[in-house]
Design an enzyme around this catalytic site. Structure first.
Site, PDB file in Angstrom:
ATOM      1  N   ASN A 311       0.811  -1.218   0.000  1.00 39.78           N
ATOM      2  CA  ASN A 311       0.000   0.000   0.000  1.00 39.78           C
ATOM      3  C   ASN A 311       0.839   1.261   0.000  1.00 39.78           C
ATOM      4  O   ASN A 311       0.329   2.359   0.226  1.00 39.78           O
ATOM      5  CB  ASN A 311      -0.945  -0.008   1.217  1.00 39.78           C
ATOM      6  CG  ASN A 311      -2.007  -1.074   1.094  1.00 39.78           C
ATOM      7  OD1 ASN A 311      -2.604  -1.264   0.042  1.00 39.78           O
ATOM      8  ND2 ASN A 311      -2.227  -1.812   2.183  1.00 39.78           N
ATOM      9  N   HIS A 313       3.101   2.491   1.988  1.00 40.76           N
ATOM     10  CA  HIS A 313       3.491   3.182   3.213  1.00 40.76           C
ATOM     11  C   HIS A 313       4.186   2.194   4.138  1.00 40.76           C
ATOM     12  O   HIS A 313       4.166   0.987   3.921  1.00 40.76           O
ATOM     13  CB  HIS A 313       2.305   3.890   3.889  1.00 40.76           C
ATOM     14  CG  HIS A 313       1.195   2.991   4.338  1.00 40.76           C
ATOM     15  ND1 HIS A 313      -0.063   3.450   4.636  1.00 40.76           N
ATOM     16  CD2 HIS A 313       1.138   1.650   4.554  1.00 40.76           C
ATOM     17  CE1 HIS A 313      -0.822   2.454   5.010  1.00 40.76           C
ATOM     18  NE2 HIS A 313      -0.108   1.352   4.977  1.00 40.76           N
ATOM     19  N   CYS A 348       3.185   6.694   7.566  1.00 36.18           N
ATOM     20  CA  CYS A 348       4.545   7.145   7.270  1.00 36.18           C
ATOM     21  C   CYS A 348       4.914   6.716   5.858  1.00 36.18           C
ATOM     22  O   CYS A 348       4.706   5.553   5.481  1.00 36.18           O
ATOM     23  CB  CYS A 348       5.527   6.554   8.282  1.00 36.18           C
ATOM     24  SG  CYS A 348       7.254   7.012   7.990  1.00 36.18           S
TER      25      CYS A 348
END
Length: 401
Positions: A311, A313, A348
């Site tokens: 995904n 991240h 993040c």
């Protein structure tokens, strides 16, 4: 926030083969047959001064009219005479012996264990138990999963959490194209993100241990889904680790949180379990950490490409390693992690730079070695000050495993 996706054996009975001669096993008891010559019209046994042929040390009967690798010679059958009728009692004994041997062999080949799980592979992809509500999978602890203490790391445990969660959805047919996303979520371009994770570790597995993981899902409010896990020792049934987590959905394109669609809830609802949390929820508010009240700070943490999941991240397991970057080394040497509560605030990305902050709430007079339990507060934040994750960890003195 960070993504934390939720997503039988052939027994070959070891039969020692007998020597196969002409389709029959040479283990048939032919030694009781009289050594005298029997002349048959159809089968003529040639008894002469020559040694009796053997195959793998077993005497065999040489029959005219057949050919088997040049051991059995072929010749036209002689004319039949009434006085040369064979000894039927002897033939009956031979046939009976062969029949009994074949039956015995069939019994061995048809043997099945009394318990269906005796030959089951404990390291497969898992199965559904408890009326289809709980998914169970076993893991063998590998040498590369243990650390300096000869036990698995908490990151390894969390990786097994993630693996069983995804395999659960795959096993029940709810794994879509995304990483743990259901078919209805894929239609709406939704992914899972974890908002809270709690883990309690009673004992750490060591190299060679086989761990049995049970996991299930449940509803949590209007827009959350809860997943729970229980780790047990496969041999003894001892509970090793318990964990609970909460998930919400996020739009993969806009990166904004989304309400849980009714269609997704309907997909999962069949598998919801009405049961308490595996871990009692820690409702204590985590205090704010800043440069002024943090005792340990590790700045400049950056994710690498391998830290990203599908995904795009950083995977939530990586966050645990980052918060331990700022944990006191004295605690790491003298204590082991007993429990932790993590709250994920923001995802993040690859180009982010983070700081890891830790505050210790208890310390002995002569350092951590003399302490009983130690509790720490943690914070991961971006350089611009935005919180990525808050956490609380509890440590106990190291045990001998």
């Amino acid at each position: 926030m960070a993504l934390f996706s939720i997503s039988p054996v052939s027994d070959a009975s070891s039969v020692k083969p007998g020597v196969n001669v002409g389709g029959l096993y040479a283990s048939a008891n032919t030694r009781r047959i009289s050594q005298r010559s029997v002349t048959l019209k159809i089968l003529q046994v040639r008894a002469s001064a020559q040694s009796v042929p053997k195959l793998n040390g077993t005497r065999i009967v040489v029959m005219d009219g057949l050919k088997c690798d040049d051991i059995i010679s072929c010749s036209p059958p002689p004319r039949a005479f009434i006085k040369e009728i064979p000894d039927w009692n002897m033939l009956l004994a031979v046939i009976t012996s062969i029949f009994l041997t074949a039956e015995k062999q069939k019994t061995v080949l048809d043997w099945k264990p009394k318990r269906l799980d005796m030959l089951g592979d404990p390291f497969g992809l898992g199965r559904i138990v408890n009326d289809g509500l709980i998914f169970r999978q076993n893991f063998s602890i590998r040498s590369y999963e243990i650390g300096a203490d000869m036990t698995v790391s908490v990151e390894t445990l969390m990786n097994h959490l993630q693996e069983t969660g995804i395999n659960h959805l795959k096993h029940v047919g709810l794994l879509g194209d995304g990483f743990g996303s259901t078919p209805e979520m894929c239609k709406r371009n939704l992914i899972w993100v974890v908002t809270k994770m709690q883990i309690v570790i009673n004992r750490y597995p060591t190299w060679g241990d086989v761990v049995q993981v049970d996991t299930w899902i449940a509803a949590s409010g209007k827009n959350c889904v809860r997943r729970d896990w229980v780790f047990k020792d496969y041999g003894t049934g001892e509970i090793l680790t318990k964990a609970s987590s909460c998930y919400v959905t996020m739009n993969k394109q806009t990166r904004k949180l989304s309400k849980l669609p009714d269609e997704v809830r309907a997909e999962l609802g069949t598998y919801f379990v009405d049961a308490p949390h595996a871990v009692d929820e820690d409702t204590r508010k985590l205090p704010k950490l800043t440069d002024s009240n943090a005792a340990y700070i590790q700045p400049g943490l950056t994710p690498s490409w391998s830290d990203l999941d599908v995904n795009q991240h950083v995977n939530n397991v990586k966050y645990v390693g980052w918060i331990l970057q700022s944990a006191p080394q004295q605690v790491m040497k003298s204590h082991e992690l007993e429990s932790m509560t993590l709250e994920y605030k923001k995802e993040c990305k690859w180009d982010n730079v983070l700081d890891s902050l830790t505050s210790v709430l208890q310390e002995g007079m002569d350092g951590f070695a003399s302490c009983g339990e130690v509790e720490c507060q943690h914070l991961l934040r971006l350089k611009d000050g935005a919180d990525i994750m808050k956490g609380r960890t509890k440590w106990r003195p190291k045990r001998a495993y």
